[in-house]
Design an enzyme around this catalytic site. Structure first.
Site, PDB file in Angstrom:
ATOM      1  N   CYS A   1      -4.060  -4.790  15.119  1.00  0.00           N
ATOM      2  CA  CYS A   1      -2.604  -4.900  14.904  1.00  0.00           C
ATOM      3  C   CYS A   1      -2.249  -5.886  13.869  1.00  0.00           C
ATOM      4  CB  CYS A   1      -1.890  -5.499  16.107  1.00  0.00           C
ATOM      5  SG  CYS A   1      -0.185  -6.206  15.633  1.00  0.00           S
TER       6      CYS A   1
ATOM      7  N   CYS B   1       0.184  -1.450   9.012  1.00  0.00           N
ATOM      8  CA  CYS B   1       0.818  -1.475  10.327  1.00  0.00           C
ATOM      9  C   CYS B   1      -0.082  -0.279  11.004  1.00  0.00           C
ATOM     10  CB  CYS B   1       2.212  -1.432  10.349  1.00  0.00           C
ATOM     11  SG  CYS B   1       2.837  -1.257  12.063  1.00  0.00           S
TER      12      CYS B   1
END
Length: 241
Positions: A39, A158
């Protein structure tokens, strides 16, 4: 997946650090030797603090890695104009992590960041390939390219964004590379394990996957199917808050 508290993007540094540390602790407790923060927000807001302040209490040899540095390392061979764009959550953009890491390796590269707060909801609500996604995909792409018209490389910073690739390619001008991170993170991990044979030897072999979620298993499976293109077995867990 800490799906009960996702997305991490809008949260403060302290909250992201706390949540990420709880997940890392759980994975170490389950016997993991090496944890990758898959992440960008967690890598930007929590990785350094965990590495510097927390790792030593987990015992000798435990490692936590992020996904920003592997992406940055690859940039040198991806851009010709030396102008690149970062498409990311607000948290990753605010952290300036990409600018900091890129400046260390490639001080000549000009970096422009663009927060895309509605891209994650489009993916998680299975709207990423619908006409309704067009406006928000085009909006953020236009914004970053208007800021710097010399950009020739866009990093999808992302893990949700690659599902929007088809839409992104519809609105990106010819000659601009759109780069998902997965390939470069995987290659970097392979190289890391070849250099750190002690860690590689402690890691299990065989390619087994186990999925954990802080949300309901049913909801996780529904969303995971979007990414994995198959149903999976998942365990619901509670992190120590």
């Amino acid at each position: 997946g800490d799906n009960a508290r996702a997305p991490y993007g809008p949260h403060s540094f302290e909250i992201v650090y706390r949540y990420t540390l709880q997940a890392v602790e759980e994975l170490f407790r389950r016997g993991c030797e090496l944890v990758i923060l898959a992440c960008n927000t967690a890598s930007a807001k929590a990785l350094r603090t965990i590495q510097q302040n927390d790792l030593k209490r987990f015992g000798e040899g435990k490692r936590v890695l992020g996904i920003i540095h592997p992406t940055v390392e690859a940039l040198g061979k991806l851009t010709t104009s030396r102008h690149i764009g970062i498409m990311a959550t607000q948290g990753t953009i605010n952290s300036k992590s990409y600018e900091i890491e890129i400046a260390k390796l490639y001080p000549d590269i000009v970096v422009t960041g663009q927060a895309c707060p509605l891209w994650v909801p489009l993916v998680e609500n299975n709207e990423f390939d619908t006409p309704g996604a067009d406006y928000f995909v085009q909006k953020y792409l236009n914004a970053i390219l208007q800021t710097d018209s010399k950009i020739d490389t866009l990093i999808l910073a992302c893990t949700h964004y690659p599902l929007l690739l088809k839409k992104i390619h519809e609105f990106v001008p010819p000659g601009i590379n759109v780069i998902p991170q997965g390939k470069y993170v995987a290659e970097s991990l392979d190289y890391y394990l070849r250099r750190h044979t002690d860690i590689a030897e402690r890691c299990s072999k065989g390619g087994n996957c186990k999925y954990l979620t802080t949300e309901s298993a049913e909801k996780f499976n529904e969303n995971a199917t979007i990414f994995m293109r198959q149903t999976i077995d998942v365990e619901n867990i509670t992190l120590h808050y």
